[in-house]
Design a protein around this motif. Structure first.
Motif, PDB file in Angstrom:
ATOM      1  N   VAL A 263       8.464  13.369   9.239  1.00  0.00           N
ATOM      2  CA  VAL A 263       8.323  11.912   9.195  1.00  0.00           C
ATOM      3  C   VAL A 263       7.611  11.512   7.909  1.00  0.00           C
ATOM      4  O   VAL A 263       6.674  12.190   7.478  1.00  0.00           O
ATOM      5  CB  VAL A 263       7.517  11.399  10.418  1.00  0.00           C
ATOM      6  CG1 VAL A 263       7.075   9.957  10.218  1.00  0.00           C
ATOM      7  CG2 VAL A 263       8.345  11.530  11.683  1.00  0.00           C
ATOM      8  N   ARG A 264       8.074  10.438   7.309  1.00  0.00           N
ATOM      9  CA  ARG A 264       7.348   9.754   6.229  1.00  0.00           C
ATOM     10  C   ARG A 264       7.106   8.336   6.714  1.00  0.00           C
ATOM     11  O   ARG A 264       8.045   7.639   7.112  1.00  0.00           O
ATOM     12  CB  ARG A 264       8.162   9.760   4.932  1.00  0.00           C
ATOM     13  CG  ARG A 264       7.541   8.948   3.804  1.00  0.00           C
ATOM     14  CD  ARG A 264       8.301   9.125   2.493  1.00  0.00           C
ATOM     15  NE  ARG A 264       9.724   8.919   2.625  1.00  0.00           N
ATOM     16  CZ  ARG A 264      10.334   7.726   2.627  1.00  0.00           C
ATOM     17  NH1 ARG A 264       9.616   6.617   2.529  1.00  0.00           N
ATOM     18  NH2 ARG A 264      11.640   7.636   2.744  1.00  0.00           N
ATOM     19  N   LEU A 265       5.847   7.903   6.719  1.00  0.00           N
ATOM     20  CA  LEU A 265       5.482   6.632   7.334  1.00  0.00           C
ATOM     21  C   LEU A 265       4.543   5.851   6.434  1.00  0.00           C
ATOM     22  O   LEU A 265       3.642   6.417   5.821  1.00  0.00           O
ATOM     23  CB  LEU A 265       4.788   6.902   8.680  1.00  0.00           C
ATOM     24  CG  LEU A 265       4.561   5.703   9.602  1.00  0.00           C
ATOM     25  CD1 LEU A 265       5.865   5.241  10.217  1.00  0.00           C
ATOM     26  CD2 LEU A 265       3.560   6.069  10.699  1.00  0.00           C
ATOM     27  N   ARG A 266       4.766   4.546   6.382  1.00  0.00           N
ATOM     28  CA  ARG A 266       3.852   3.651   5.670  1.00  0.00           C
ATOM     29  C   ARG A 266       3.472   2.512   6.609  1.00  0.00           C
ATOM     30  O   ARG A 266       4.347   1.838   7.162  1.00  0.00           O
ATOM     31  CB  ARG A 266       4.502   3.085   4.413  1.00  0.00           C
ATOM     32  CG  ARG A 266       3.547   2.232   3.555  1.00  0.00           C
ATOM     33  CD  ARG A 266       4.293   1.594   2.395  1.00  0.00           C
ATOM     34  NE  ARG A 266       5.091   2.591   1.682  1.00  0.00           N
ATOM     35  CZ  ARG A 266       6.226   2.312   1.045  1.00  0.00           C
ATOM     36  NH1 ARG A 266       6.706   1.082   1.034  1.00  0.00           N
ATOM     37  NH2 ARG A 266       6.891   3.269   0.420  1.00  0.00           N
ATOM     38  N   MET A 267       2.170   2.342   6.797  1.00  0.00           N
ATOM     39  CA  MET A 267       1.664   1.263   7.637  1.00  0.00           C
ATOM     40  C   MET A 267       1.287   0.068   6.772  1.00  0.00           C
ATOM     41  O   MET A 267       0.823   0.222   5.645  1.00  0.00           O
ATOM     42  CB  MET A 267       0.452   1.732   8.442  1.00  0.00           C
ATOM     43  CG  MET A 267       0.721   2.928   9.350  1.00  0.00           C
ATOM     44  SD  MET A 267       1.976   2.614  10.609  1.00  0.00           S
ATOM     45  CE  MET A 267       1.102   1.447  11.667  1.00  0.00           C
ATOM     46  N   SER A 268       1.462  -1.128   7.312  1.00  0.00           N
ATOM     47  CA  SER A 268       1.130  -2.350   6.582  1.00  0.00           C
ATOM     48  C   SER A 268      -0.351  -2.679   6.715  1.00  0.00           C
ATOM     49  O   SER A 268      -1.086  -2.027   7.473  1.00  0.00           O
ATOM     50  CB  SER A 268       1.960  -3.520   7.126  1.00  0.00           C
ATOM     51  OG  SER A 268       1.481  -3.891   8.415  1.00  0.00           O
ATOM     52  N   ALA A 269      -0.777  -3.721   6.022  1.00  0.00           N
ATOM     53  CA  ALA A 269      -2.175  -4.141   6.086  1.00  0.00           C
ATOM     54  C   ALA A 269      -2.561  -4.650   7.464  1.00  0.00           C
ATOM     55  O   ALA A 269      -3.740  -4.681   7.813  1.00  0.00           O
ATOM     56  CB  ALA A 269      -2.433  -5.229   5.034  1.00  0.00           C
ATOM     57  N   VAL A 270      -1.564  -5.041   8.278  1.00  0.00           N
ATOM     58  CA  VAL A 270      -1.854  -5.531   9.636  1.00  0.00           C
ATOM     59  C   VAL A 270      -1.545  -4.468  10.684  1.00  0.00           C
ATOM     60  O   VAL A 270      -1.361  -4.774  11.866  1.00  0.00           O
ATOM     61  CB  VAL A 270      -1.079  -6.837   9.928  1.00  0.00           C
ATOM     62  CG1 VAL A 270      -1.577  -7.955   9.037  1.00  0.00           C
ATOM     63  CG2 VAL A 270       0.428  -6.633   9.757  1.00  0.00           C
ATOM     64  N   ASN A 271      -1.463  -3.203  10.238  1.00  0.00           N
ATOM     65  CA  ASN A 271      -1.303  -2.051  11.125  1.00  0.00           C
ATOM     66  C   ASN A 271       0.013  -2.059  11.893  1.00  0.00           C
ATOM     67  O   ASN A 271       0.082  -1.735  13.081  1.00  0.00           O
ATOM     68  CB  ASN A 271      -2.477  -1.941  12.105  1.00  0.00           C
ATOM     69  CG  ASN A 271      -2.627  -0.521  12.651  1.00  0.00           C
ATOM     70  OD1 ASN A 271      -2.315   0.462  11.959  1.00  0.00           O
ATOM     71  ND2 ASN A 271      -3.088  -0.403  13.885  1.00  0.00           N
TER      72      ASN A 271
END
Length: 284
Positions: free
Chosen positions: A191-199
């Protein structure tokens, strides 16, 4: 047996152009395991002494891994993404990792190859060279099926390339086996994952190995994860159809068990990424 040891890429390509029936060998770990292969009846081109094929580099936002790079070298290159380093460290025993190469593993095209899911999740490409020139293919187009690749007879796989993940990206690799220690995967996931500033999930890439003829990216599942909060992901994974997978049944696992393991591996990899993001751990 006719054996030629090339010392440059140009020598290897000229030899393959002269007689495309020749087989390329580097680490030799897959060749020794192939019961149908009789070494004395083959024409060999040895590329293990070509230094240019052993470099692991980053430049202009891209990573370039020479096809003759050993898995142990990948595992020890600390700036590479975590998923790829963990997959490299899971390849067989230390003896296999020191000898076996990334390019040889991809050309062998095993459905359970540890390195393929993380490379797919990283949008990897392969660079193929011949005396006619150089071409690039996305890895998912290079892998055609079990033991089948889009490599012409006079071509040599010279490098694997992928964009260096963003600082906010987290990666993870999970391998499910039937025993502890060095063992072949039954199913694996990266998995490659990116979370935003609001989770919430801003970007996601999911790849599964061992549950189809080739490891696969899961675009429908990836799309369903977008804009979701971490607490919603388990229900999404549990409810996903995973229809793209076509697991076999054999002595190591039933098709239903492989599907179950795929869900488990994906969820564990997602969890690793989310926990790392929460603690600010870098993907590389």
């Amino acid at each position: 047996m006719n054996y030629f040891r090339a010392h440059t890429v140009e020598e290897a390509l000229a030899t393959l152009a002269d007689d495309p029936r020749r087989r390329v060998v580097c680490g030799g770990t897959d060749a020794f395991a192939d019961l149908a292969l009789v070494p004395a009846r083959s024409e060999w081109v040895d590329i293990s002494r070509i230094d240019a094929l052993r470099r692991i580099e980053r430049c202009d936002g891209w990573v370039r891994i020479g096809a003759a790079s050993a898995w142990e070298s990948v595992a020890l290159t600390t700036w590479l993404p975590v998923a790829l380093r963990d997959a490299a460290a899971a390849v067989g025993s230390l003896q296999i990792r020191v000898q076996g190469t990334v390019g040889g593993n991809l050309c062998h095209a095993s459905p359970i190859a540890d390195g393929v899911p993380p490379l797919l999740s990283l949008d990897a490409q392969v660079e193929l060279a011949s005396v006619r020139g150089v071409r690039r293919l996305p890895l998912h187009e290079f892998l055609l099926g079990a033991r089948q690749v889009a490599l012409k007879a006079d071509e040599l796989l010279v490098a694997i390339l992928f964009p260096l993940p963003a600082d906010a990206d987290r990666t993870a690799f999970v391998k499910c086996t039937n025993r502890d220690g060095s063992a072949l995967a039954v199913v694996s996931a990266a998995v490659r994952l990116r979370m935003s500033a609001v989770n919430t999930v801003e970007d996601a890439a999911v790849a599964v190995g061992g549950a189809s003829a080739v490891a696969l990216r899961m675009p429908a599942l990836e799309a369903s994860l977008l804009a979701q909060r971490p607490e919603a992901l388990r229900d999404i994974i549990d409810g996903a159809s995973l229809a793209a997978l076509s697991p076999i049944e054999d002595c190591r696992a039933t098709a239903a068990h492989r599907t179950h393991l795929a869900r488990l591996a994906i969820m564990r990899a997602l969890t690793h990424c989310i926990e790392e993001a929460a603690h600010g751990v870098s993907a590389g």
